[in-house]
Enzyme design. Sequence first.
Site, PDB file in Angstrom:
ATOM      1  N   ASP A 276      88.908  94.063  31.627  1.00  0.00           N
ATOM      2  CA  ASP A 276      88.512  94.891  30.486  1.00  0.00           C
ATOM      3  C   ASP A 276      88.429  94.005  29.250  1.00  0.00           C
ATOM      4  OD1 ASP A 276      88.256  97.860  29.473  1.00  0.00           O
ATOM      5  OD2 ASP A 276      89.519  96.829  28.014  1.00  0.00           O
TER       6      ASP A 276
ATOM      7  N   GLU B  42      82.644  98.374  29.287  1.00  0.00           N
ATOM      8  CA  GLU B  42      83.071  96.981  29.116  1.00  0.00           C
ATOM      9  C   GLU B  42      84.031  96.548  30.219  1.00  0.00           C
ATOM     10  OE1 GLU B  42      85.787  99.456  26.404  1.00  0.00           O
ATOM     11  OE2 GLU B  42      83.745  99.491  27.131  1.00  0.00           O
TER      12      GLU B  42
END
Length: 586
Positions: free
Chosen positions: A454, A497
């Site tokens: 992440d 993301e």
Amino acid sequence: MAAFLFRSRYTRLDIYPLGGAMGNRSGRCHLKVYGALLLGMMLLASPRPLLANEAPLTPVSLQLLWYHQFQYAGYYAAKAQGYFQEAGLDVEIRDGGYHSPGRAVDPVREVVTGRADFGVSRSDLLLHRARGEPVMVVANIMQRSPLVFLTLERFGFSRLEEVGDRPISVTLPGVDERISAETLATFLAAGVDLESLNNAAPSWNLQDLYAGRTQLVPAYSTDGLYAVRRHGEVPVIIQPADYGIDFYGDLLFTRQALVEQHPERVAAFREAVVKGWAYAFKNIQETVDLILETYPGRHGDIDRALLLHEAEQVRELMQPALIEIGYSNTERWKSIGDQYQAMGMIDGYKLEGFLFQPAPPTLATLLLTLWRWLLPFMGVVIVVAGLAGYLLLTNRRLKAEIQRRREAEAALQQLADRDGLTGAGNRRLFEQQLQQEFLRSRRSRHALSIILIDVDNFKRINDECGHLVGDMVLKEIVSVTRTALRTQDHLSRYGGEEFVILLPETGLQQARRVAERILEANRAHRVNTDAGPIRYTLSLGLSHLQVNDRDPWQIVQRADASLYSAKRLGRDRLCIDVAPSMPQTD
């Protein structure tokens, strides 16, 4: 010599070998000859001038799925340029859309009941077919679906799992007359309890979103994001592809009875539409002018700037430079049908008779046509010479066609498996690879590890630098991360993301070394932008196959828990699930 006017569908000939599989693209020999030689012979042999459109035009109606926009530019161009008229058709184009929330013009109903001859719909058509409705796909227009779910940054969520009891308005069963298979499949794939949703019928009016009456709406990526940004809001999109749902977009279709009674009419309509789309993309400015002048939209925000933006987005979804306009991939349709079936949306399906293939003229018919024109004026020598040249030309074109189709298939596979922004694998590809490697590891007692990644504080990058810079950061993360991977490792974009890496035959310690290389390489990297270099960091969660795992998603869940620990402990770090791994063979 008197001047002759000649216009015929047979200036382009499609030749199929006797005994060929008419419904199978790979089993037929598709030979195209553009009849310069044949045209000259016809002109010479014709006892009188041939007049175009001697027969009266056949009235035909087309029901669109939505209001007039560039989304349907190929149909407008086909009519404006006379392609429908050349095919002997007088086409009425009807717009669609919603009269009121939940009450939309349904192209499927219009076509099946005979109120329209052709329609535009989505991959929902396979659901209708499986349920006994006689619909047939005439041409696949958009190779990728433009459907997304749209919310605003100020509402504070970016995943379907985070919807909770927020007011939303999406096309799910019970609130809308239309079927939206893509919406239903995405929510099912996200594991959302449909009964618990605070859902109302969508109005498809962004004013409801701006006012907060709803916090999630369906939209098209071709124009929805542009409209929200122009309004001054920050859009957040949730894509079906993030959940492994990758369907076709707009499809031209008709009813089975029309194909059975007038196959030549359906084929002529399809050919005119394909020509119309080719013209629209070559003449975007002119086509936008045509839409504004002749096909006004029902929304006041449909202007030239939006249509020009939409044109480029539609081109990206269709990929006309790579894939033949209208092309249907049988294997991809099987994948869509399998997903419907796996989710319990249908009990079964058959593709036979679902995908229209123009009935080719037989070799005997073509030879008879040639003989009728050539016999009065040409000798046997000219016929033989013409056929020899014809066969040489068709052989060359056949080789070129085979190569083009191979390239189109490769391009389709690339579109189906890759994330459009970063070039990494998409979630659909990851899920396939995860299932395969899990089963292989079980059989062979090999290790298997997963790294979840992440991007730390990615929202701040978007807020401070803009979404275009954010997109640049995601692309460079993929580029940098690949340098730390091995040949056998699989990198995919998991959503937003988040990225995921599958490491086959890799134990915990070896996977840890790979993860640390990724962490360090990205920590040291700088993204060069117009505003200066940008630093970023990553949080990583690592997990591996355990003895009691019966489902590959158990590994993913543990990696996700480790990732959460990394974020909670301050980010910019690696956390590892240290439970015992599965015993390995020597």
